[in-house]
Design an enzyme around this catalytic site. Structure first.
Site, PDB file in Angstrom:
ATOM      1  N   GLU A  49      -3.549 -12.178  -7.864  1.00 14.55           N
ATOM      2  CA  GLU A  49      -4.386 -10.978  -7.729  1.00 14.55           C
ATOM      3  C   GLU A  49      -5.514 -11.019  -8.751  1.00 14.55           C
ATOM      4  O   GLU A  49      -5.390 -11.659  -9.807  1.00 14.55           O
ATOM      5  CB  GLU A  49      -3.498  -9.731  -7.972  1.00 14.55           C
ATOM      6  CG  GLU A  49      -4.259  -8.420  -7.873  1.00 14.55           C
ATOM      7  CD  GLU A  49      -3.352  -7.186  -7.857  1.00 14.55           C
ATOM      8  OE1 GLU A  49      -2.162  -7.309  -8.208  1.00 14.55           O
ATOM      9  OE2 GLU A  49      -3.856  -6.105  -7.496  1.00 14.55           O
ATOM     10  N   ASN A 196      -2.176  -2.388   1.267  1.00 12.43           N
ATOM     11  CA  ASN A 196      -1.120  -2.736   0.319  1.00 12.43           C
ATOM     12  C   ASN A 196      -0.579  -1.468  -0.326  1.00 12.43           C
ATOM     13  O   ASN A 196      -1.359  -0.581  -0.700  1.00 12.43           O
ATOM     14  CB  ASN A 196      -1.699  -3.645  -0.783  1.00 12.43           C
ATOM     15  CG  ASN A 196      -0.759  -3.774  -1.979  1.00 12.43           C
ATOM     16  OD1 ASN A 196       0.237  -4.485  -1.911  1.00 12.43           O
ATOM     17  ND2 ASN A 196      -1.062  -3.078  -3.078  1.00 12.43           N
ATOM     18  N   GLU A 197       0.723  -1.370  -0.434  1.00  9.26           N
ATOM     19  CA  GLU A 197       1.353  -0.196  -1.069  1.00  9.26           C
ATOM     20  C   GLU A 197       0.623   1.073  -0.648  1.00  9.26           C
ATOM     21  O   GLU A 197       0.144   1.848  -1.484  1.00  9.26           O
ATOM     22  CB  GLU A 197       1.408  -0.345  -2.591  1.00  9.26           C
ATOM     23  CG  GLU A 197       2.382  -1.429  -3.015  1.00  9.26           C
ATOM     24  CD  GLU A 197       2.771  -1.403  -4.498  1.00  9.26           C
ATOM     25  OE1 GLU A 197       2.200  -0.621  -5.279  1.00  9.26           O
ATOM     26  OE2 GLU A 197       3.662  -2.191  -4.856  1.00  9.26           O
ATOM     27  N   TYR A 267      10.401  -4.546  -7.675  1.00  7.89           N
ATOM     28  CA  TYR A 267      10.265  -5.071  -9.040  1.00  7.89           C
ATOM     29  C   TYR A 267      11.523  -4.781  -9.844  1.00  7.89           C
ATOM     30  O   TYR A 267      12.163  -3.741  -9.670  1.00  7.89           O
ATOM     31  CB  TYR A 267       9.049  -4.447  -9.734  1.00  7.89           C
ATOM     32  CG  TYR A 267       7.739  -5.055  -9.255  1.00  7.89           C
ATOM     33  CD1 TYR A 267       7.328  -6.301  -9.704  1.00  7.89           C
ATOM     34  CD2 TYR A 267       6.937  -4.394  -8.327  1.00  7.89           C
ATOM     35  CE1 TYR A 267       6.145  -6.880  -9.259  1.00  7.89           C
ATOM     36  CE2 TYR A 267       5.755  -4.965  -7.872  1.00  7.89           C
ATOM     37  CZ  TYR A 267       5.360  -6.213  -8.353  1.00  7.89           C
ATOM     38  OH  TYR A 267       4.197  -6.787  -7.908  1.00  7.89           O
ATOM     39  N   GLU A 324       5.892  -8.829  -2.719  1.00  4.66           N
ATOM     40  CA  GLU A 324       5.814  -8.702  -4.183  1.00  4.66           C
ATOM     41  C   GLU A 324       7.217  -8.506  -4.713  1.00  4.66           C
ATOM     42  O   GLU A 324       7.914  -7.579  -4.268  1.00  4.66           O
ATOM     43  CB  GLU A 324       4.936  -7.512  -4.608  1.00  4.66           C
ATOM     44  CG  GLU A 324       3.461  -7.764  -4.415  1.00  4.66           C
ATOM     45  CD  GLU A 324       2.593  -6.608  -4.908  1.00  4.66           C
ATOM     46  OE1 GLU A 324       2.979  -5.928  -5.885  1.00  4.66           O
ATOM     47  OE2 GLU A 324       1.533  -6.397  -4.292  1.00  4.66           O
ATOM     48  N   GLN A 373       3.513 -12.620 -10.632  1.00  4.26           N
ATOM     49  CA  GLN A 373       2.431 -13.300  -9.955  1.00  4.26           C
ATOM     50  C   GLN A 373       2.352 -14.724 -10.491  1.00  4.26           C
ATOM     51  O   GLN A 373       2.989 -15.027 -11.494  1.00  4.26           O
ATOM     52  CB  GLN A 373       1.129 -12.562 -10.174  1.00  4.26           C
ATOM     53  CG  GLN A 373       1.157 -11.122  -9.647  1.00  4.26           C
ATOM     54  CD  GLN A 373      -0.231 -10.463  -9.643  1.00  4.26           C
ATOM     55  OE1 GLN A 373      -1.251 -11.057  -9.948  1.00  4.26           O
ATOM     56  NE2 GLN A 373      -0.246  -9.168  -9.301  1.00  4.26           N
TER      57      GLN A 373
HETATM   58  O1  AHR Z   1       1.686  -6.929  -9.062  1.00  3.91           O
HETATM   59  C1  AHR Z   1       1.079  -5.866  -9.712  1.00  3.91           C
HETATM   60  C2  AHR Z   1       0.919  -4.647  -8.825  1.00  3.91           C
HETATM   61  O2  AHR Z   1       2.185  -4.166  -8.472  1.00  3.91           O
HETATM   62  C3  AHR Z   1       0.249  -4.847  -7.496  1.00  3.91           C
HETATM   63  O3  AHR Z   1      -1.126  -4.830  -7.589  1.00  3.91           O
HETATM   64  C4  AHR Z   1       0.737  -3.683  -6.702  1.00  3.91           C
HETATM   65  O4  AHR Z   1       0.781  -3.932  -5.319  1.00  3.91           O
HETATM   66  C5  AHR Z   1       2.100  -3.391  -7.292  1.00  3.91           C
HETATM   67  O5  AHR Z   1       2.248  -2.063  -7.601  1.00  3.91           O
END
Ligand code: AHR
Length: 518
Positions: A49, A196-197, A267, A324, A373
């Site tokens: 990103e 995205n999101e 995450y 992600e 990432q």
């Molecule tokens: O990976 C960092 C961020 O995490 C991304 O930009 C977003 O999609 C997520 O909240």
């Protein structure tokens, strides 16, 4: 005449012992007779990103840089990623995608507009890395491509024209513009996402509103049949399932409405508190355990979402991707909080192994994931500091799993695994995944989650046991620019006698073993 089929299970017996606990014995069966889905190589995909030093410095230094480069891409990182056999790259975001206007990133670099990256540190984005640079980079790596479209601040027209610019060969003004910018042939777009999101940084939408927008946009997203990407809808996060349900109910794929997958994000935050997430290094056992415990919850979330798809899409036309995932800690001290720069330790490698095991189990729907990432951001493969570069334990975890790319899943059952207990909670001490690789060999990936206590694994009916182990005395062992080889995989082999071998899986370790053609 009834004849018993020979049991082609490959049986392993384990005995775990720790200084504190009595020995446990574990049986692992790899069912070579019941192969499952092909593990799409894109399960091992990467996310890049416009965030911090993820692209600028980490990948792109420009042709005039003192850092050795090929056409502006730094050579050390390029070489390391080639050795990693990166199958897929997702770009340009993330949250950045919903603010990205593709026209800012084409044409002569010195004429590209300067904009502000308002999501990540408010820094100036000079747009030096744009569409042509992304595809050039993917082509240098031999990776497939995943472009995330801007739903949040774009328009249907902007998105449609970007896809046309990238994929078409028609003699249109837009295609002529691409050719003028140096690219005669269309680019190969393998995947394209609409937003995205969208529940958060992508526009704070409800699932209903997003599903309607998805239908509207995708009606106009056209590409030549032989260069048609798979289209991805932005899904939920963590334990959410309503995005999957709403999308699967409202978006019924047809000739004019493609939805090849819904993509989820997950995450791992050791404390589960976004304000104080926990440190990447120097953490207590509490946070070793909680990080592993939380990462394993992804399995329930995947299972719940897939159950909804199984109900609403029994023909299995819609994939469930995780574009992600990874660990998210407090940023390293002294670094820009908007850059999400964190160290990477043995804990991250073990977490990568655990996630890979889960993804492999659901490979029928989970045909793609992207760790967040690739360079310098969150759970990165590679860290750089100007001209210096270091490979992380997560890099090695991915490298060890290369044989799993496009391999065929083999079910593994583990009986009586010892539990790793901490406080009121526990997780299995051993996790495993197996696959038959394209070279015909069976590979076994093992994780020992415990901080103390190696596990002896007895393997029966194997031809060979050769592989690598990643481990250390220190749970936060990591590589630094000064000491880049503190933790690297070590060769591992044991002799096989009469088809039998005993493998010792060290505490806090990840192993990948080639067991030969079974
Ligand atoms: O990976 C960092 C961020 O995490 C991304 O930009 C977003 O999609 C997520 O909240």
């Amino acid at each position: 005449m009834f004849k018993l089929k020979p049991l082609l299970f490959c049986c392993f017996t384990m005995a775990a012992s720790t200084a504190l606990a009595k020995s446990d014995s574990v049986d692992i069966n790899i069912d070579v007779q019941q192969p499952g889905a092909v593990l799409n190589k894109n399960i091992y995909g990467q996310f890049m990103e416009h965030l911090g030093r993820g692209i600028y410095e980490g990948i792109w230094v420009g042709e005039d840089s003192d850092i050795p480069n090929q056409d502006g891409f730094r050579l050390d990182v390029l070489q390391a990623l080639r050795e990693l056999k990166v199958p897929l790259l997702r770009w340009p975001g993330g949250c950045f995608a919903d603010e990205y206007h593709w026209r800012d990133g084409i044409g002569p670099r010195d004429e590209r507009p300067r904009t502000v990256n308002s999501n990540w540190g408010g820094v100036i984005e000079d747009n030096a890395f744009g569409t042509h640079e992304f595809f050039a980079f993917a082509e240098l790596l031999g990776a497939e491509t995943y472009v995330n479209g801007n739903l949040g601040t774009g328009s249907p027209r902007e998105m449609v024209e970007w896809l046309h610019y990238m994929t078409s060969d028609a003699d249109t003004t837009i295609v002529r513009e691409r050719k003028k910018n140096g690219r005669e042939k269309p680019f190969k777009v393998d995947y394209f996402a609409v937003g995205n999101e969208s529940w958060g940084c992508g526009g704070n939408m409800t699932p209903d509103y997003y599903a309607d927008l998805y239908k509207q946009y995708s009606a106009f997203l056209k590409a030549p049949e032989d260069n048609m990407p798979k289209f991805i809808a932005s899904g939920g996060t963590d334990d959410q399932t309503e995005w999957t349900r709403t999308l699967a109910e409202k978006v019924k794929p047809s000739w004019s409405l493609r939805m090849d997958a819904i993509s989820h994000h997950y995450y791992t935050i050791p404390t589960s508190d976004w304000e104080v997430k926990g440190s990447a290094t120097g953490f207590p056992e509490e946070e070793w355990f909680s990080a592993l415990h939380r990462t394993l919850r992804i399995e329930d979330f995947i299972e719940e979402n897939i159950a909804i798809l199984d109900e609403l899409d029994p023909e299995k036309k819609i994939g469930f991707y995780v574009d992600e995932w990874g660990t998210w800690y407090d940023v390293d001290e002294g670094t820009n909080p908007g850059f999400l720069y964190q160290q990477n330790t043995l804990r991250d490698a073990v977490i990568a192994g655990l996630n890979i095991h889960v993804f492999n189990r659901y490979a029928e729907r989970v045909q793609m994931t992207n760790i967040a990432q690739m360079v310098n951001v969150l759970q990165a493969m590679i860290l750089t500091d100007k001209e210096k570069m270091v490979l992380t334990p997560t890099y090695y975890a991915f490298k060890m799993h290369i044989p799993f790319q496009d391999a065929t899943y083999l079910p593994v059952s583990i009986d009586n695994t010892p539990e790793y207990n901490h406080g009121d909670a526990s997780i299995p001490a051993i996790s495993a995944s197996a696959a038959k690789a394209k070279d015909g060999n069976v590979y076994l990936s093992l994780v020992n989650t415990q901080l103390e206590g190696e596990v002896d694994v007895t393997l029966d009916e194997v031809k060979q046991v050769q592989g690598q182990v990643l481990s250390s005395e220190k749970m936060d062992e990591h590589n630094t620019f000064e000491q880049p080889e503190n933790i690297t995989p070590k060769a591992y082999s044991v002799s096989v006698k009469n088809g039998k071998a005993v493998v010792t899986v060290p505490a806090k370790s990840l192993m990948v073993l080639n067991l030969g053609q079974l």
